[in-house]
Write an enzyme that holds these catalytic residues in place. Structure first.
Site, PDB file in Angstrom:
ATOM      1  N   ASN A   1      -0.875  19.673 -20.348  1.00  0.00           N
ATOM      2  CA  ASN A   1      -1.717  18.684 -21.549  1.00  0.00           C
ATOM      3  C   ASN A   1      -1.242  19.224 -23.023  1.00  0.00           C
ATOM      4  O   ASN A   1      -1.572  18.916 -23.730  1.00  0.00           O
ATOM      5  CB  ASN A   1      -2.984  18.118 -21.276  1.00  0.00           C
ATOM      6  CG  ASN A   1      -3.059  17.409 -19.963  1.00  0.00           C
ATOM      7  OD1 ASN A   1      -2.080  16.938 -19.749  1.00  0.00           O
ATOM      8  ND2 ASN A   1      -4.268  17.526 -19.311  1.00  0.00           N
TER       9      ASN A   1
ATOM     10  N   GLU B   1       9.441  19.142 -23.791  1.00  0.00           N
ATOM     11  CA  GLU B   1       8.742  19.725 -22.757  1.00  0.00           C
ATOM     12  C   GLU B   1       9.113  21.000 -22.070  1.00  0.00           C
ATOM     13  O   GLU B   1       8.189  21.832 -21.543  1.00  0.00           O
ATOM     14  CB  GLU B   1       8.764  18.396 -21.471  1.00  0.00           C
ATOM     15  CG  GLU B   1       8.401  17.028 -21.979  1.00  0.00           C
ATOM     16  CD  GLU B   1       6.864  16.845 -21.793  1.00  0.00           C
ATOM     17  OE1 GLU B   1       6.102  17.746 -21.845  1.00  0.00           O
ATOM     18  OE2 GLU B   1       6.252  15.534 -22.051  1.00  0.00           O
TER      19      GLU B   1
ATOM     20  N   LYS C   1       2.829  11.857 -10.394  1.00  0.00           N
ATOM     21  CA  LYS C   1       2.110  11.037 -11.375  1.00  0.00           C
ATOM     22  C   LYS C   1       2.832   9.817 -11.655  1.00  0.00           C
ATOM     23  O   LYS C   1       3.924  10.088 -12.125  1.00  0.00           O
ATOM     24  CB  LYS C   1       1.581  11.800 -12.810  1.00  0.00           C
ATOM     25  CG  LYS C   1       0.408  12.588 -12.455  1.00  0.00           C
ATOM     26  CD  LYS C   1      -0.136  13.017 -13.705  1.00  0.00           C
ATOM     27  CE  LYS C   1      -1.300  14.059 -13.798  1.00  0.00           C
ATOM     28  NZ  LYS C   1      -1.514  14.400 -15.100  1.00  0.00           N
TER      29      LYS C   1
ATOM     30  N   HIS D   1      -0.588  11.773 -27.381  1.00  0.00           N
ATOM     31  CA  HIS D   1      -0.975  10.546 -27.134  1.00  0.00           C
ATOM     32  C   HIS D   1      -1.612   9.457 -28.065  1.00  0.00           C
ATOM     33  O   HIS D   1      -1.317   8.428 -28.030  1.00  0.00           O
ATOM     34  CB  HIS D   1      -1.905  10.716 -25.915  1.00  0.00           C
ATOM     35  CG  HIS D   1      -1.206  11.002 -24.496  1.00  0.00           C
ATOM     36  ND1 HIS D   1      -1.867  11.547 -23.664  1.00  0.00           N
ATOM     37  CD2 HIS D   1       0.029  10.927 -24.266  1.00  0.00           C
ATOM     38  CE1 HIS D   1      -0.898  11.818 -22.545  1.00  0.00           C
ATOM     39  NE2 HIS D   1       0.244  11.498 -23.024  1.00  0.00           N
TER      40      HIS D   1
ATOM     41  N   HIS E   1      -0.606  17.299 -25.772  1.00  0.00           N
ATOM     42  CA  HIS E   1      -0.527  16.078 -25.541  1.00  0.00           C
ATOM     43  C   HIS E   1      -1.971  15.248 -26.110  1.00  0.00           C
ATOM     44  O   HIS E   1      -1.615  14.032 -26.236  1.00  0.00           O
ATOM     45  CB  HIS E   1      -0.429  15.877 -23.900  1.00  0.00           C
ATOM     46  CG  HIS E   1       1.078  15.921 -23.460  1.00  0.00           C
ATOM     47  ND1 HIS E   1       1.743  17.050 -23.520  1.00  0.00           N
ATOM     48  CD2 HIS E   1       2.054  15.066 -22.940  1.00  0.00           C
ATOM     49  CE1 HIS E   1       2.724  16.954 -23.080  1.00  0.00           C
ATOM     50  NE2 HIS E   1       3.306  15.742 -22.677  1.00  0.00           N
TER      51      HIS E   1
ATOM     52  N   GLU F   1      -5.148  18.264 -10.769  1.00  0.00           N
ATOM     53  CA  GLU F   1      -5.406  18.624 -12.225  1.00  0.00           C
ATOM     54  C   GLU F   1      -7.107  19.016 -12.067  1.00  0.00           C
ATOM     55  O   GLU F   1      -7.669  18.597 -13.000  1.00  0.00           O
ATOM     56  CB  GLU F   1      -5.438  17.500 -13.049  1.00  0.00           C
ATOM     57  CG  GLU F   1      -5.138  17.928 -14.492  1.00  0.00           C
ATOM     58  CD  GLU F   1      -4.522  16.926 -15.585  1.00  0.00           C
ATOM     59  OE1 GLU F   1      -3.419  16.198 -15.201  1.00  0.00           O
ATOM     60  OE2 GLU F   1      -5.063  16.692 -16.481  1.00  0.00           O
TER      61      GLU F   1
ATOM     62  N   LYS G   1       7.217  23.820 -13.834  1.00  0.00           N
ATOM     63  CA  LYS G   1       6.574  22.439 -13.330  1.00  0.00           C
ATOM     64  C   LYS G   1       6.042  22.513 -12.030  1.00  0.00           C
ATOM     65  O   LYS G   1       4.935  22.096 -11.890  1.00  0.00           O
ATOM     66  CB  LYS G   1       7.317  21.245 -14.067  1.00  0.00           C
ATOM     67  CG  LYS G   1       6.481  20.152 -13.529  1.00  0.00           C
ATOM     68  CD  LYS G   1       5.896  19.221 -14.626  1.00  0.00           C
ATOM     69  CE  LYS G   1       4.749  18.107 -14.070  1.00  0.00           C
ATOM     70  NZ  LYS G   1       4.866  16.682 -14.690  1.00  0.00           N
TER      71      LYS G   1
ATOM     72  N   ARG H   1      -3.077  22.502 -13.803  1.00  0.00           N
ATOM     73  CA  ARG H   1      -2.444  21.438 -14.177  1.00  0.00           C
ATOM     74  C   ARG H   1      -2.544  21.020 -15.694  1.00  0.00           C
ATOM     75  O   ARG H   1      -1.848  20.563 -16.229  1.00  0.00           O
ATOM     76  CB  ARG H   1      -2.269  20.412 -13.198  1.00  0.00           C
ATOM     77  CG  ARG H   1      -1.314  19.349 -13.283  1.00  0.00           C
ATOM     78  CD  ARG H   1      -1.207  18.466 -12.334  1.00  0.00           C
ATOM     79  NE  ARG H   1       0.053  17.202 -12.680  1.00  0.00           N
ATOM     80  CZ  ARG H   1       0.512  16.605 -11.870  1.00  0.00           C
ATOM     81  NH1 ARG H   1       0.235  16.696 -10.469  1.00  0.00           N
ATOM     82  NH2 ARG H   1       1.577  15.767 -12.196  1.00  0.00           N
TER      83      ARG H   1
ATOM     84  N   ARG I   1       0.839  -1.310   0.098  1.00  0.00           N
ATOM     85  CA  ARG I   1      -0.234   0.035   0.027  1.00  0.00           C
ATOM     86  C   ARG I   1       0.867   1.331   0.178  1.00  0.00           C
ATOM     87  O   ARG I   1       0.401   2.387   0.565  1.00  0.00           O
ATOM     88  CB  ARG I   1      -0.960   0.034   1.129  1.00  0.00           C
ATOM     89  CG  ARG I   1      -1.914  -0.994   1.096  1.00  0.00           C
ATOM     90  CD  ARG I   1      -3.280  -0.794   1.954  1.00  0.00           C
ATOM     91  NE  ARG I   1      -4.128  -1.902   2.120  1.00  0.00           N
ATOM     92  CZ  ARG I   1      -3.996  -2.956   2.768  1.00  0.00           C
ATOM     93  NH1 ARG I   1      -3.009  -2.839   3.752  1.00  0.00           N
ATOM     94  NH2 ARG I   1      -4.655  -3.975   2.985  1.00  0.00           N
TER      95      ARG I   1
ATOM     96  N   HIS J   1       8.795  10.332 -26.960  1.00  0.00           N
ATOM     97  CA  HIS J   1       7.690  11.172 -26.361  1.00  0.00           C
ATOM     98  C   HIS J   1       7.645  12.769 -26.884  1.00  0.00           C
ATOM     99  O   HIS J   1       6.616  13.069 -27.200  1.00  0.00           O
ATOM    100  CB  HIS J   1       7.539  10.769 -24.750  1.00  0.00           C
ATOM    101  CG  HIS J   1       6.361  11.503 -24.269  1.00  0.00           C
ATOM    102  ND1 HIS J   1       5.291  11.184 -24.233  1.00  0.00           N
ATOM    103  CD2 HIS J   1       6.360  12.807 -23.182  1.00  0.00           C
ATOM    104  CE1 HIS J   1       4.544  12.289 -23.615  1.00  0.00           C
ATOM    105  NE2 HIS J   1       5.168  13.029 -23.095  1.00  0.00           N
TER     106      HIS J   1
END
Ligand SMILES: NC(=O)c1ccc[n+]([C@@H]2O[C@H](COP(=O)([O-])OP(=O)(O)OC[C@H]3O[C@@H](n4cnc5c(N)ncnc54)[C@H](O)[C@@H]3O)[C@@H](O)[C@H]2O)c1
Ligand SMILES: [Zn+2]
Length: 367
Positions: A249, A189, A147, A256, A252, A241, A231, A245, A126, A268
């Site tokens: 994206n 980025e 994330k 993606h 993105h 988000e 960031k 935040r 956990r 990426h």
């Protein structure tokens, strides 16, 4: 201890420091000990590409010198390692090595190892403590914000968690061995951070792009400090988000979809570069920003040796279908983060499909 830059990130899971500088690998043991109390043992997850260098040996020696029994595990290079199967192998390693709730998992590598090891740290027993030791330029983005995720065959990052690290130790000297293509990928980025948040950073990138592409470490360290600070500011304001935040994206939605369709063909940051250009074209076509934004973005992407358009062979309809399946799409609408000027973006919840298709096909018009 070595001279370097330090940033602070606020997180509900515990605030953490980001250190950016040289000779940090040899200090990992001391620095981890300082922020993670009573560590019983450590699992060091290493990207296989790094075995050609001494990075993992240096980190392992410093952990052991800090009194942390350490087990090393090597992960195959590439996005395919962000899988349940690899996570399973790491869980087994954790059990075999006797890791308990007071253990720490360290990621030594790029965004792939960071996301994977972070996911394992978030879920084993956990959740155990997690340390990021990024070794790619792109990982400056991936290592901050908490994330962590693995992919499913159906799509990227479909299983994940928020699990902030206790500390991020970014030794820029590891970037000396990064292949040029990966360096460019990481610059995408940074360019994104300029577009969404800071005109002055974007201008700085315009001025210093040649040194950055050449791998100049002083310029790289300065760039990383500012880009990480942006960031850190964004995720500290909006960890989960609900608001700003989502600006991260930018580029993105398209990226993606490209990654889903052309698995493994694009780094990426390359997919993000094409995504930023496409989304900027959409913004121009909607009258939300003027052509100068597009021109500056295209010039900077070119200088960073990044692609700007999808290859002509790409199936535009399939890309749009992939965008609708993206986990960020709500009610299947095509939502975008669109620039209004350099340094500012806005959320645009529903762009018509034909407009997106036109932007994706704009290759010949804009070259
Ligand atoms: N969690 C987040 O917020 C977040 C943000 C952005 C990206 N990501 C994820 O990050 C991943 C991409 O990360 P990446 O671009 O770092 O890719 P990566 O981890 O695959 O690294 C790129 C390549 O460089 C090699 N490499 C790494 N460090 C090296 C070094 N110092 N010297 C020589 N070779 C080295 C690796 O073996 C790999 O082949 C994607 O999975 C993406 O989804 C996550
Ligand atoms: Zn990204």
């Amino acid at each position: 201890m070595s001279a370097h830059h330090t940033l602070y990130v606020q997180s509900t899971g515990g605030d953490y420091e980001v250190h950016i500088g040289r000779q940090l690998l040899a200090e990992v043991g001391k620095r981890v000990q300082a922020v993670c109390k009573d560590v019983t043992s450590a699992l060091l997850v290493v990207d296989e590409s790094l075995l050609a260098f001494s990075y993992a040996d240096t980190v392992e020696a410093s952990l052991k010198a800090g009194g942390m029994p350490t087990v090393r595990t090597v992960v195959a290079r590439g996005e395919a390692s962000k899988s349940l199967a690899t996570a399973d192998t790491l869980y087994t390693r954790c059990v075999e090595a006797g890791l308990d709730r007071k253990s720490v998992v360290l990621a030594l590598g790029g965004g792939v190892v960071g996301d994977l090891a972070g996911f394992v740290a978030a879920t084993y027993m956990r959740g155990v403590r997690f340390v990021q030791i990024p070794t790619t330029l792109l990982a400056h983005d991936a290592s901050i914000g908490g994330k962590v995720a693995i992919n499913l065959p159906q799509g990227k990052n479909l299983v994940g968690a928020f699990h902030p690290p206790c500390i991020v130790l970014y030794d820029v000297e590891t970037l000396r061995t990064l292949p040029a293509r990966e360096r460019s990928s990481g610059l995408a980025e940074a360019i994104k951070h300029g577009v969404i948040w800071s005109e002055s950073f974007f201008s700085w990138l315009e001025e210093h792009m040649d040194s950055l592409v050449d791998g100049d470490l002083d310029a790289t360290e300065e760039m990383l400090f500012t880009s990480c600070a942006i960031k850190a500011e964004i995720v500290s304001k909006d960890e989960t988000e609900q608001g700003v935040r989502a600006f991260l994206n930018f580029g993105h939605t398209v990226a993606h979809a490209i990654e889903a369709l052309a698995y493994g063909q694009f780094a990426h940051g390359e997919a993000v570069a094409i995504g930023m250009m496409t989304e900027c074209l959409i913004s121009v076509s909607l009258g939300r920003c003027d052509e100068t934004v597009l021109h500056r973005l295209r010039t900077l992407l070119k200088a960073a040796h990044l692609p700007q358009h999808i290859p002509p062979s790409f199936d535009v309809d399939a890309l749009i279908a992939a965008m609708r399946r993206d986990k960020k799409a709500t009610r299947q609408q095509l939502a975008f983060v669109l620039p209004t000027r350099i340094g500012n973006v806005e959320l645009y919840p529903d762009v018509e499909e034909t407009r997106v298709a036109t932007a994706l096909r704009a290759r010949r018009l804009t070259q």
